[in-house]
Enzyme design. Structure first.
Site, PDB file in Angstrom:
ATOM      1  N   ASP A  74       8.648   1.561  -9.008  1.00 14.77           N
ATOM      2  CA  ASP A  74       7.982   2.749  -8.489  1.00 14.77           C
ATOM      3  C   ASP A  74       8.451   4.043  -9.117  1.00 14.77           C
ATOM      4  OD1 ASP A  74       6.409   4.543  -7.208  1.00 14.77           O
ATOM      5  OD2 ASP A  74       6.326   3.317  -5.404  1.00 14.77           O
ATOM      6  N   ASP A 125      13.570   8.424  -6.624  1.00 17.89           N
ATOM      7  CA  ASP A 125      13.168   7.723  -5.402  1.00 17.89           C
ATOM      8  C   ASP A 125      13.873   6.369  -5.295  1.00 17.89           C
ATOM      9  OD1 ASP A 125      11.931   7.317  -3.004  1.00 17.89           O
ATOM     10  OD2 ASP A 125       9.918   7.038  -3.815  1.00 17.89           O
ATOM     11  N   GLU A 128       0.834  -1.186   0.000  1.00 16.33           N
ATOM     12  CA  GLU A 128       0.000   0.000   0.000  1.00 16.33           C
ATOM     13  C   GLU A 128       0.872   1.240   0.000  1.00 16.33           C
ATOM     14  OE1 GLU A 128      -2.979  -0.876   2.885  1.00 16.33           O
ATOM     15  OE2 GLU A 128      -4.399   0.463   1.892  1.00 16.33           O
ATOM     16  N   ALA A 174       1.059   5.791  -0.870  1.00 15.09           N
ATOM     17  CA  ALA A 174       0.369   7.037  -0.544  1.00 15.09           C
ATOM     18  C   ALA A 174      -0.890   7.217  -1.402  1.00 15.09           C
ATOM     19  CB  ALA A 174       1.318   8.208  -0.733  1.00 15.09           C
ATOM     20  N   PHE A 175      -0.790   6.820  -2.675  1.00 10.73           N
ATOM     21  CA  PHE A 175      -1.901   7.100  -3.589  1.00 10.73           C
ATOM     22  C   PHE A 175      -2.696   5.866  -3.981  1.00 10.73           C
ATOM     23  CE2 PHE A 175       1.382  10.296  -4.508  1.00 10.73           C
ATOM     24  CZ  PHE A 175       0.690  11.403  -4.058  1.00 10.73           C
ATOM     25  N   ARG A 191      13.249   0.209  -0.530  1.00  9.15           N
ATOM     26  CA  ARG A 191      11.813  -0.112  -0.637  1.00  9.15           C
ATOM     27  C   ARG A 191      11.342  -0.149  -2.087  1.00  9.15           C
ATOM     28  NH1 ARG A 191      12.496   4.881   1.432  1.00  9.15           N
ATOM     29  NH2 ARG A 191      12.111   6.553  -0.050  1.00  9.15           N
ATOM     30  N   ASN A 192      12.063   0.515  -2.978  1.00 10.74           N
ATOM     31  CA  ASN A 192      11.657   0.580  -4.379  1.00 10.74           C
ATOM     32  C   ASN A 192      12.460  -0.328  -5.301  1.00 10.74           C
ATOM     33  OD1 ASN A 192       9.557   2.328  -4.000  1.00 10.74           O
ATOM     34  ND2 ASN A 192      10.866   4.145  -4.161  1.00 10.74           N
TER      35      ASN A 192
END
Ligand code: ADE
Length: 302
Positions: free
Chosen positions: A178, A160, A33, A35-36, A164-165
């Protein structure tokens, strides 16, 4: 209107070429999940070949036109990325008769950050696991560099790069994912979006991005890659604990403060991180130089 608040253009013809009808997708388990929106695992049926497992990125609130435009822009950027083994592939997009959905290559092992957390837990029970798995993580960092070299060759800045990406596919291949913040370098302006300050990955950002004019180049991605190296050596810990705010971080960096040397890496590997964190982006190495240094010293972690 602030210049650059909607940098990157939406090419509907390009999107139509890559349309996937939503009846071909059967959704399942929640994978993540953001932010958008959120990402679910799904099966995509194909007319001529076997079904494939995919990841589907959906918007949380499809009524939000701004988020829809942002996702369409992200899609066009991913389509501009072309094909590279170390960049997560976009298989297609659903945009008719319902919410916008991106159909992405599925990464079986999830994010590098989760993998690092698992490794940290394992290493508490048995230290030898670190040395045994070192080559896997060394190799992943070389692969991320290859992905960055590809993006730079397409004049794309990711903005970014962080553990995590980075997603890990079945064979252990690392893929840059991402593109929510990725922008074409030649798109207008790089100003911070109104009210978006807190959503930016401040602790991975180069000083030129933290400053008010928020400039990003492929050298800012190299800075973030240095932070990614640090995350690996720290087994997924968060950088600059307790240090919050763009201004505070910028002042510290300007005063020569840097992330400390992790215990689980060699001096040479820390020197490479420090090269990535040169204040002046012109003196930072490019992704090719960083990759060559990693390849020349394959025992820098753990
Ligand atoms: N989480 C977010 N995106 C993903 C993907 N493409 N594959 C697997 N897990 C994910």
């Amino acid at each position: 209107l602030a210049a650059g608040s909607s940098s990157g253009s939406i090419d509907m013809e390009l999107l139509k070429e890559r349309e996937i009808h939503r009846s071909r997708l059967q959704g399942g388990q929640l994978l993540g999940e953001g932010a958008f929106g959120h990402v679910v695992k799904a099966t995509l049926t194909q007319p001529e070949t076997d079904d494939v497992v995919v990841a589907v990125k959906k918007l949380k609130d499809n009524e939000d036109q701004q988020a829809r435009q942002a996702l369409l822009r992200e899609t066009c950027i991913m389509l501009l990325c072309g094909n590279h083994d170390n960049v997560l592939k976009l298989k297609g997009i659903c945009f008719r008769d319902g919410p916008l959905q991106l159909v992405l290559e599925y990464a079986e092992h999830g994010s590098l950050l989760h993998l690092l957390w698992t490794l940290r837990a394992e290493s508490k029970l048995n230290r030898t696991v670190l040395v045994n798995k070192r080559h896997i993580f060394e190799n992943m960092m070389v692969e991320v560099c290859c992905g960055l070299e590809h993006l730079a060759s397409r004049r794309l800045v990711h903005r970014d790069i962080a553990a995590r990406n980075i997603l890990i596919c079945g064979k252990g291949t690392a893929k840059i994912a991402d593109f929510g913040l990725a922008r074409d370098m030649y798109a207008v302006g790089y100003h911070r979006q109104d009210g978006g300050k807190d959503l930016l990955p401040l602790k991975w950002m180069a000083p030129e991005g933290l400053k008010n004019e928020a400039r990003f180049t492929h050298k800012s991605d190299v800075w973030s890659f240095g932070v990614l190296l640090w995350e690996v050596a720290q087994l997924g810990r968060t950088p600059y604990p307790g240090m919050e705010g763009a201004d505070r971080l910028y002042d510290a960096l300007q005063n020569h403060f840097r992330l400390p040397r992790p215990q689980l890496c060699t001096d040479e590997r820390y020197q490479l991180m420090l090269q990535c964190w040169k204040f002046n982006e012109k003196t930072r190495p490019d992704a090719t130089t960083v990759r060559q240094q990693l390849e020349a010293d394959p025992n820098g972690f753990f």
